[in-house]
Design a protein around this motif. Structure first.
Motif, PDB file in Angstrom:
ATOM      1  N   GLY A 101       8.355  21.319 -25.777  1.00 23.81           N
ATOM      2  CA  GLY A 101       7.783  21.845 -24.538  1.00 23.81           C
ATOM      3  C   GLY A 101       6.522  21.107 -24.139  1.00 23.81           C
ATOM      4  N   LEU A 102       5.696  20.763 -25.112  1.00 26.55           N
ATOM      5  CA  LEU A 102       4.466  20.015 -24.839  1.00 26.55           C
ATOM      6  C   LEU A 102       4.772  18.635 -24.268  1.00 26.55           C
ATOM      7  N   VAL A 103       5.712  17.929 -24.883  1.00 22.98           N
ATOM      8  CA  VAL A 103       6.067  16.586 -24.412  1.00 22.98           C
ATOM      9  C   VAL A 103       6.687  16.655 -23.014  1.00 22.98           C
ATOM     10  N   MET A 104       7.610  17.591 -22.806  1.00 25.03           N
ATOM     11  CA  MET A 104       8.220  17.726 -21.478  1.00 25.03           C
ATOM     12  C   MET A 104       7.179  18.120 -20.436  1.00 25.03           C
ATOM     13  N   GLY A 105       6.227  18.969 -20.814  1.00 25.70           N
ATOM     14  CA  GLY A 105       5.159  19.353 -19.890  1.00 25.70           C
ATOM     15  C   GLY A 105       4.271  18.175 -19.519  1.00 25.70           C
ATOM     16  N   LEU A 106       3.965  17.338 -20.502  1.00 27.38           N
ATOM     17  CA  LEU A 106       3.155  16.145 -20.215  1.00 27.38           C
ATOM     18  C   LEU A 106       3.895  15.171 -19.308  1.00 27.38           C
ATOM     19  N   VAL A 107       5.192  14.998 -19.548  1.00 27.01           N
ATOM     20  CA  VAL A 107       5.997  14.123 -18.685  1.00 27.01           C
ATOM     21  C   VAL A 107       6.077  14.720 -17.276  1.00 27.01           C
ATOM     22  N   GLY A 108       6.286  16.040 -17.184  1.00 28.62           N
ATOM     23  CA  GLY A 108       6.325  16.703 -15.875  1.00 28.62           C
ATOM     24  C   GLY A 108       5.004  16.580 -15.136  1.00 28.62           C
ATOM     25  N   THR A 109       3.894  16.683 -15.869  1.00 29.43           N
ATOM     26  CA  THR A 109       2.577  16.517 -15.252  1.00 29.43           C
ATOM     27  C   THR A 109       2.407  15.097 -14.725  1.00 29.43           C
ATOM     28  N   ALA A 110       2.787  14.110 -15.523  1.00 34.13           N
ATOM     29  CA  ALA A 110       2.656  12.711 -15.101  1.00 34.13           C
ATOM     30  C   ALA A 110       3.526  12.424 -13.880  1.00 34.13           C
ATOM     31  N   LEU A 111       4.776  12.889 -13.896  1.00 37.16           N
ATOM     32  CA  LEU A 111       5.655  12.659 -12.742  1.00 37.16           C
ATOM     33  C   LEU A 111       5.154  13.369 -11.491  1.00 37.16           C
ATOM     34  N   SER A 112       4.663  14.578 -11.654  1.00 35.36           N
ATOM     35  CA  SER A 112       4.139  15.326 -10.508  1.00 35.36           C
ATOM     36  C   SER A 112       2.910  14.636  -9.925  1.00 35.36           C
ATOM     37  N   LEU A 113       2.015  14.162 -10.785  1.00 37.27           N
ATOM     38  CA  LEU A 113       0.844  13.439 -10.297  1.00 37.27           C
ATOM     39  C   LEU A 113       1.241  12.147  -9.595  1.00 37.27           C
ATOM     40  N   PHE A 114       2.228  11.450 -10.149  1.00 43.22           N
ATOM     41  CA  PHE A 114       2.720  10.229  -9.508  1.00 43.22           C
ATOM     42  C   PHE A 114       3.275  10.529  -8.116  1.00 43.22           C
ATOM     43  N   MET A 115       4.038  11.605  -7.998  1.00 43.75           N
ATOM     44  CA  MET A 115       4.617  11.952  -6.697  1.00 43.75           C
ATOM     45  C   MET A 115       3.529  12.385  -5.709  1.00 43.75           C
ATOM     46  N   ILE A 116       2.528  13.110  -6.168  1.00 45.13           N
ATOM     47  CA  ILE A 116       1.435  13.515  -5.274  1.00 45.13           C
ATOM     48  C   ILE A 116       0.691  12.286  -4.769  1.00 45.13           C
ATOM     49  N   ILE A 117       0.405  11.352  -5.656  1.00 45.91           N
ATOM     50  CA  ILE A 117      -0.285  10.115  -5.253  1.00 45.91           C
ATOM     51  C   ILE A 117       0.576   9.322  -4.282  1.00 45.91           C
ATOM     52  N   THR A 118       1.883   9.280  -4.518  1.00 45.51           N
ATOM     53  CA  THR A 118       2.788   8.564  -3.613  1.00 45.51           C
ATOM     54  C   THR A 118       2.798   9.206  -2.236  1.00 45.51           C
ATOM     55  N   TYR A 119       2.888  10.527  -2.185  1.00 45.16           N
ATOM     56  CA  TYR A 119       2.891  11.207  -0.893  1.00 45.16           C
ATOM     57  C   TYR A 119       1.581  10.999  -0.147  1.00 45.16           C
ATOM     58  N   ILE A 120       0.469  11.035  -0.857  1.00 45.64           N
ATOM     59  CA  ILE A 120      -0.831  10.830  -0.210  1.00 45.64           C
ATOM     60  C   ILE A 120      -0.956   9.398   0.316  1.00 45.64           C
ATOM     61  N   SER A 121      -0.378   8.445  -0.393  1.00 43.61           N
ATOM     62  CA  SER A 121      -0.516   7.045   0.012  1.00 43.61           C
ATOM     63  C   SER A 121       0.320   6.687   1.244  1.00 43.61           C
ATOM     64  N   ILE A 122       1.359   7.441   1.549  1.00 40.56           N
ATOM     65  CA  ILE A 122       2.165   7.085   2.723  1.00 40.56           C
ATOM     66  C   ILE A 122       1.665   7.745   4.009  1.00 40.56           C
ATOM     67  N   ILE A 123       0.617   8.562   3.911  1.00 46.72           N
ATOM     68  CA  ILE A 123       0.058   9.191   5.109  1.00 46.72           C
ATOM     69  C   ILE A 123      -0.894   8.212   5.791  1.00 46.72           C
ATOM     70  N   ASN A 124      -0.770   8.099   7.097  1.00 47.59           N
ATOM     71  CA  ASN A 124      -1.675   7.284   7.900  1.00 47.59           C
ATOM     72  C   ASN A 124      -2.847   8.178   8.305  1.00 47.59           C
ATOM     73  N   TRP A 125      -3.887   8.167   7.513  1.00 47.82           N
ATOM     74  CA  TRP A 125      -4.991   9.109   7.680  1.00 47.82           C
ATOM     75  C   TRP A 125      -5.778   8.887   8.958  1.00 47.82           C
ATOM     76  N   ASP A 126      -5.702   7.702   9.545  1.00 45.25           N
ATOM     77  CA  ASP A 126      -6.430   7.445  10.792  1.00 45.25           C
ATOM     78  C   ASP A 126      -5.883   8.290  11.941  1.00 45.25           C
ATOM     79  N   ASN A 127      -4.611   8.609  11.895  1.00 42.54           N
ATOM     80  CA  ASN A 127      -3.990   9.371  12.979  1.00 42.54           C
ATOM     81  C   ASN A 127      -3.976  10.882  12.738  1.00 42.54           C
ATOM     82  N   VAL A 128      -4.432  11.326  11.605  1.00 39.24           N
ATOM     83  CA  VAL A 128      -4.441  12.760  11.325  1.00 39.24           C
ATOM     84  C   VAL A 128      -5.727  13.346  11.912  1.00 39.24           C
ATOM     85  N   THR A 129      -5.625  13.774  13.168  1.00 39.87           N
ATOM     86  CA  THR A 129      -6.748  14.402  13.868  1.00 39.87           C
ATOM     87  C   THR A 129      -6.253  15.684  14.524  1.00 39.87           C
TER      88      THR A 129
END
Length: 164
Positions: A101-129
């Motif tokens: 459970g610990l190992v799967m939780g760490l992998v899930g945390t890493a994948l979730s953080l990777f996906m959050i960073i990916t989603y944040i990086s594809i946003i064009n923040w200049d147009n979010v007004t």
């Protein structure tokens, strides 16, 4: 007088014999303040089974949900914490389940953080007004192309292939 003394002795003997055979109510029921935990209670191998099972379930759920924005990180962190406790305090199969459970939780945390960073990086923040977000009220929701053009301004990648 002698008769009174012998009667009192007989009563004391009968009370003593009753106490020795059946015990007094005060002796038979220990008070709750007298309980002290034994070392065998602390080493019970099944004691942390619930944490280990919860860790496995939450960590597996985090692996399934890691691609859904920020939802996967919540069960991942809780599953990791439960797995850590089950690994440290558990014994035998409980400890093994805690490690998994610990190992799967760490992998899930890493994948979730990777996906959050990916989603944040594809946003064009200049147009979010506020003004650009407010333009949505002037767009006909039945016009698919107009809605896609409005949405596309907020992303740095082409999202037209994802459908609507």
């Amino acid at each position: 007088m002698e008769n009174e003394n012998s009667n009192m002795e007989n009563e004391n003997q009968s009370e003593n014999s009753w106490d020795s055979r059946f015990g007094t109510p005060q002796e038979s029921a220990p008070s709750p303040m007298q309980y002290t935990p034994q070392m065998s209670d602390l080493g019970n191998p099944k004691k942390h089974m619930g944490l280990a099972v919860a860790s496995l379930i939450l960590s597996a759920l985090s692996l399934i949900c890691c691609w859904i924005y920020c939802i996967g990180i919540i069960p991942a962190l809780i599953g990791t914490a439960f797995g850590l406790v089950a690994t440290i305090k558990g014994k035998g199969s409980v400890r093994i389940m805690g490690i998994v459970g610990l190992v799967m939780g760490l992998v899930g945390t890493a994948l979730s953080l990777f996906m959050i960073i990916t989603y944040i990086s594809i946003i064009n923040w200049d147009n979010v007004t506020i003004d650009k977000l407010g333009e949505l009220q002037y767009i006909d929701s039945n016009d698919r192309d107009a809605v896609m053009r409005w949405m596309q301004q907020f992303f740095s990648v082409d999202i037209s292939a994802y459908g609507y």
